[in-house]
Write an enzyme that holds these catalytic residues in place. Sequence first.
Site, PDB file in Angstrom:
ATOM      1  N   ALA A 239       0.840  -1.201   0.000  1.00 55.18           N
ATOM      2  CA  ALA A 239       0.000   0.000   0.000  1.00 55.18           C
ATOM      3  C   ALA A 239       0.866   1.238   0.000  1.00 55.18           C
ATOM      4  CB  ALA A 239      -0.917   0.001   1.215  1.00 55.18           C
ATOM      5  N   LYS A 240       0.310   2.266  -0.634  1.00 52.53           N
ATOM      6  CA  LYS A 240       1.051   3.509  -0.737  1.00 52.53           C
ATOM      7  C   LYS A 240       1.401   4.065   0.634  1.00 52.53           C
ATOM      8  CE  LYS A 240      -0.534   5.012  -5.239  1.00 52.53           C
ATOM      9  NZ  LYS A 240      -1.534   5.690  -6.033  1.00 52.53           N
ATOM     10  N   ARG A 241       0.492   3.928   1.576  1.00 49.23           N
ATOM     11  CA  ARG A 241       0.703   4.575   2.857  1.00 49.23           C
ATOM     12  C   ARG A 241       1.289   3.653   3.908  1.00 49.23           C
ATOM     13  NH1 ARG A 241      -3.148   6.711   0.297  1.00 49.23           N
ATOM     14  NH2 ARG A 241      -4.485   4.920   0.619  1.00 49.23           N
TER      15      ARG A 241
END
Length: 277
Positions: A239-241
């Site tokens: 995930a990006k975050r």
Amino acid sequence: MIVTRFAPSPNGSLHLGHAFSAIVAHDLARERGGRFLLRIEDIDGARSRPELAEEFRADLAWLGLEWDEVAPQSARVASYTAAADRLRGEGLLYPCTCTRAEIAAAAKTVGPEGPVYPGTCKGRAVDTGEPAAWRLDVAEALARTGPLTWTDECAGVQQADPARLGDVVLVRKDRETPASYHLAATLDDAADGVTLVTRGRDLFAATHIHRLLQALLGLPVPTWHHHPLLLDREGRKLAKRRNSPSLADRRRAGEDGLTLAADLRAGRFPAGISLGE
Ligand code: GLU
């Protein structure tokens, strides 16, 4: 000619999962003498950071990929509005003022994209002064199109079952983001002449809706290639975050992108990362 695409949203830096996805789409096109497109999906007004598009291009070039870039979604809003107007005129959309919390509380089932909208606003008079999203009446749409199938290169022929996602939003309440992903991506893939929609398996279920939209709007029907996802130690998609260093960080730290691309192609993943089913 085969045409594939990579369609990132500029709401965070790209990570290894994106690199893998872009390489799959790129290589499928190249192996078959086709075109590989880059499309920036930048209509999420609140979260979109336009400066990331330049970072994405630098990342893809660093991986050794070559692409043709097509118009970003922000340049195509008129086509989304026209398609939504057409569906609305055909009585296939209805306005919905429900909040996320209301939907979560009222939903009876959870589908592939979260709580399935239980149709609360269907057939209900909605005050036109209130901000409303517009939802697709999936039952009515299916009644008009009849049964539909679509083909995934990996999973084979699928019977379209859009009802499992419920009456999805096609026009969002938030006026800065005029169309939902489902409407925008379906229209764009047709406009860009994409013949093989290449993306991760996390978007497999979305294709049931996209196939229905194609039938309703008279769009050409591509083939799909939903590739497996890269997973972390807990089996979650990257995930990006969350857990994955960005491609930009790796690039700026001096890592060799061509070596990374060769490793991803060969199934040599960094420690803790594996390819899902
Ligand atoms: N823009 C979407 C994303 O970044 C991808 C959409 C697609 O490939 O259809 O997740």
